[in-house]
Write an enzyme that holds these catalytic residues in place. Structure first.
Site, mmCIF file in Angstrom:
data_model
loop_
_atom_site.group_PDB
_atom_site.id
_atom_site.type_symbol
_atom_site.label_atom_id
_atom_site.label_comp_id
_atom_site.label_asym_id
_atom_site.label_seq_id
_atom_site.Cartn_x
_atom_site.Cartn_y
_atom_site.Cartn_z
ATOM 1 N N ARG A 69 -4.137 0.676 11.704
ATOM 2 C CA ARG A 69 -3.222 1.143 12.519
ATOM 3 C C ARG A 69 -3.375 2.367 11.958
ATOM 4 N NH1 ARG A 69 0.236 -2.917 9.794
ATOM 5 N NH2 ARG A 69 1.383 -2.686 7.894
ATOM 6 N N LYS A 91 -6.171 5.529 0.975
ATOM 7 C CA LYS A 91 -7.261 4.803 2.006
ATOM 8 C C LYS A 91 -6.618 4.784 3.143
ATOM 9 C CE LYS A 91 -5.631 0.477 2.951
ATOM 10 N NZ LYS A 91 -5.315 0.348 4.089
ATOM 11 N N LYS A 125 1.076 -0.755 -0.352
ATOM 12 C CA LYS A 125 -0.147 -0.536 -0.567
ATOM 13 C C LYS A 125 1.014 1.060 -0.312
ATOM 14 C CE LYS A 125 -3.665 -3.539 0.637
ATOM 15 N NZ LYS A 125 -4.357 -3.027 2.227
ATOM 16 N N LYS A 183 6.034 -0.412 10.165
ATOM 17 C CA LYS A 183 6.015 0.855 9.551
ATOM 18 C C LYS A 183 4.635 1.154 8.764
ATOM 19 C CE LYS A 183 10.009 1.400 9.266
ATOM 20 N NZ LYS A 183 11.092 2.484 10.741
#
Length: 337
Positions: free
Chosen positions: A257, A191, A107, A284
Site C-alpha cells: 500500500r 523497506k 513495521k 494507516k
C-alpha cells in the site's frame, strides 16, 4: 495483517495441544452497517472491514476490551500501527503475565530524545516482557489466501524462537528463525520508505530499470542504516537475504500500500493524508511516518547526506519538495561515487 495472522494462529492453536484452543483477538470496536464489528466477527467469523472475504477459525474470539483480551495470555502478538504502541502498552501495563512472551509484527521505528528506538524495545521497556519480531514478504491478503510465502522471526532465545515458529508456521507460511532480531525489525521498518520511492517511480512513468535501481539503492541504505544503529550484535549480510530483507523489500515495492498510495500521490496531486483516507479503509500508511522519524534520527547524527533516498522521500512527503526531482536526488548517490 492482524486478522491474517489470527487465522494462522487460530488454526495452529486448534490442532496443537501445547496451545490453548481459544485465541483472543483484540478488535478496536467500530460500527459496520449498524452492527458492532466484534459481533460480526464472532458470529460470521470474518473481519468484514479489514479482511473481507476470508473466514477466521471459529476459535478466534474478537474481544473489544484490550485488558480482557491480553490479561491471561502467555504469548502476545502485536499487530497495530506503530503510532498507537505507546497507548496500547500503557493500557495493559501491570495487567498481563510477567513471563508472557511478545512478538511484534509492527513495521516502524520510534524517534526519541535518545535517537533510534525499535518498536519491540519500546514494548519491552514499557511492559517488561521478552520480545521477538516477525517480518517478511507477507502482504496480508495473500497470507490469508494461503498463497505460499516465507517469513522471518528474529529472536535471541532459541527455545522461544522454536515455540513461536510452532505457533506461526504452516505448509504455506514458512518460517525461518534468526538471532539478529534488531536487523530483522529495522528491515521491516525501512523497506516501507523505499516502497514510497518505488511508488513515486511508477507515478512518474519510469520503467523497471529505474525501479530496480531504487530498490537496490534502498537496500544499500537499509544495510548502511542497520550497520550504524543496530548495536545488539553483528549485522550480517545473510539476514538481508532472508524474507525480512530483500524479499519483503521487493514485494512491498511492487504490491504494497505504500507503493500504491505514493503512485497516486504523483498522479493526483493530493496529499498523503487525503489519499490515506480515500484508499486505505481506515488503515494507516507506515512509509511516510517512518521516513519522518528516520530523517530526525539522521539529522541528529548529521548523516542525512549519506541517505539520499530516505531523505528524498521525507522531503517530498513533508517539506513540499517536487516529486519530479525524485530521481535527480539519486543520480549522485554515494553508491555511485
Amino acid at each position: 495483517m492482524g486478522s491474517a495472522i489470527a487465522k494462522i494462529v487460530g488454526a495452529n492453536a486448534a490442532k496443537n495441544a501445547k496451545f490453548d484452543n481459544t485465541v483472543k483477538m483484540w478488535v478496536f470496536e467500530e460500527t459496520v452497517n449498524g452492527r458492532k464489528l466484534t459481533e460480526i466477527i464472532n458470529s460470521e467469523h470474518e473481519n468484514v472491514k479489514y479482511l473481507p472475504g476470508h473466514k477466521l477459525p471459529a476459535n478466534v474470539l474478537a474481544v473489544p476490551d484490550l485488558v480482557e483480551a491480553s490479561s491471561d495470555a502467555d504469548i502476545l502478538v502485536f499487530v497495530i500501527p506503530h503510532q498507537f504502541v505507546g497507548k496500547v502498552c500503557d493500557t495493559i501495563k501491570g495487567k498481563i503475565k510477567n513471563d508472557a512472551l511478545g512478538i511484534s509484527l509492527i513495521k516502524g521505528v520510534d524517534e526519541g530524545p535518545d535517537g533510534l528506538k525499535l518498536i519491540s524495545d519500546v514494548i519491552q521497556e514499557k511492559l517488561g516482557i521478552t520480545m521477538s519480531v516477525l517480518m517478511g514478504a507477507n502482504i496480508a491478503n495473500e497470507v490469508a489466501d494461503e498463497k505460499f510465502c516465507e517469513t522471518t522471526i528474529g529472536c535471541k532465545n532459541k527455545n522461544h524462537g522454536a515455540l513461536l515458529k510452532e505457533l506461526m508456521q504452516t505448509s504455506n507460511f514458512r518460517v525461518t528463525v534468526v538471532e539478529e532480531y534488531d536487523v530483522v525489525e529495522i528491515c521491516g521498518a525501512l523497506k516501507n520508505i523505499v516502497a514510497v520511492g518505488a511508488g513515486f517511480c511508477d507515478g512518474l512513468g519510469f520503467g523497471d530499470n529505474t525501479k530496480a535501481a531504487v530498490i537496490r539503492l534502498g537496500l544499500m541504505e537499509m544495510i548502511a542504516f542497520a550497520r550504524i544503529f543496530c548495536k545488539e550484535g553483528p549485522v550480517s549480510s545473510a539476514t538481508f537475504l532472508e524474507s525480512c530483507g530483500v524479499a519483503d523489500l521487493i514485494t512491498t515495492c511492487y504490491g504494497g500500500r505504500n507503493r500504491k498510495v505514493a503512485e497516486a500521490f504523483v498522479r493526483t496531486g493530493k496529499s498523503i493524508e487525503e489519499l490515506e483516507k480515500e484508499m486505505l479503509n481506515g488503515q494507516k500508511l507506515q512509509g511516510p511516518a517512518t521516513a519522518a522519524e528516520v530523517y530526525l534520527i539522521l539529522k541528529h547524527k548529521n548523516m542525512v547526506d549519506k541517505f539520499p533516498l530516505f531523505n528524498a522521500v521525507y522531503q517530498i512527503c513533508f517539506e513540499g519538495h517536487p516529486v519530479t526531482e525524485f530521481i535527480s536526488c539519486l543520480q549522485n548517490h554515494p553508491e555511485h561515487m
